[in-house]
Design an enzyme around this catalytic site. Sequence first.
Site, mmCIF file in Angstrom:
data_model
loop_
_atom_site.group_PDB
_atom_site.id
_atom_site.type_symbol
_atom_site.label_atom_id
_atom_site.label_comp_id
_atom_site.label_asym_id
_atom_site.label_seq_id
_atom_site.Cartn_x
_atom_site.Cartn_y
_atom_site.Cartn_z
ATOM 1 C CG PHE A 184 -3.505 15.091 0.750
ATOM 2 C CD1 PHE A 184 -4.376 14.121 1.250
ATOM 3 C CD2 PHE A 184 -3.224 15.100 -0.597
ATOM 4 C CE1 PHE A 184 -4.963 13.186 0.408
ATOM 5 C CE2 PHE A 184 -3.808 14.174 -1.454
ATOM 6 C CZ PHE A 184 -4.673 13.219 -0.946
ATOM 7 C CD GLU A 202 -2.863 1.330 0.386
ATOM 8 O OE1 GLU A 202 -2.461 1.480 -0.781
ATOM 9 O OE2 GLU A 202 -4.062 1.425 0.706
ATOM 10 C CG ASP A 203 -0.895 4.730 -1.621
ATOM 11 O OD1 ASP A 203 -1.554 4.157 -0.725
ATOM 12 O OD2 ASP A 203 -1.431 5.476 -2.466
ATOM 13 C CG ASP A 236 -5.100 8.888 6.280
ATOM 14 O OD1 ASP A 236 -4.518 9.463 7.199
ATOM 15 O OD2 ASP A 236 -6.050 9.405 5.659
ATOM 16 N NE ARG A 271 -3.182 7.827 -9.705
ATOM 17 C CZ ARG A 271 -3.722 7.448 -8.548
ATOM 18 N NH1 ARG A 271 -2.940 7.105 -7.540
ATOM 19 N NH2 ARG A 271 -5.032 7.403 -8.385
#
Length: 182
Positions: A156, A103-104, A107, A169
């Site tokens: 963010f 996963e990037d 959160d 991206r």
Amino acid sequence: MHSSPAPLPELRVLFTREQIARRVTEMAAEITRDFQGQSIIFVGVLKGASIFLGDLARQVRLDATFDFISVASYGNTTRSSGEVRLNKDVDSSMADKNVILVEDILDTGLTMGFLRKLFLAHQPRSLRIAALLDKACRRIEAVKADYVGFVIPDEFVVGYGMDYGERYRNLPEICVLPPELQ
Ligand code: IMP
Ligand code: MG
């Protein structure tokens, strides 16, 4: 009305390509050690984890395959709504496999919490989580990644696969998107 693409704003770099590459190399070495003599399957969460998965997997010296899943959390803003839906499932069976979910960013943990339950139901031999970034202070559901690139504050971020409304991206660095651009 004509719509030319918006120019790229100057974004603050949080991690340079060199910093990312160094950390990803370390994570790959750890995975290689942990699974010595075994096969693994990387399962990337589209689309954000695709670049991380590509870099990580190329440095892991093990017999490895890839698969991908796609999830959506309702509401498409900078905040996860907590309601997760599977858009694309894996192509192959996870039964008796050493699965590494890639996963990037972790959160609230709601997405990974959902995926962990889903994958455990497939009865893998082992299930681990690799997350490039961890916003640990934002966690709602208690999920811990086994391999974490960097713990970051509540900002963010975009780039290196991560987006804001599908943009950014392809930035090679990880950058902070200031609130006025969100
Ligand atoms: P969670 O369910 O709240 O843990 O959300 C995880 C997902 O939200 C990640 O896989 C990202 O797709 C997205 N996300 C959370 N924070 C960011 C961010 O700072 N930049 C880009 N995407 C993010
Ligand atoms: Mg994601």
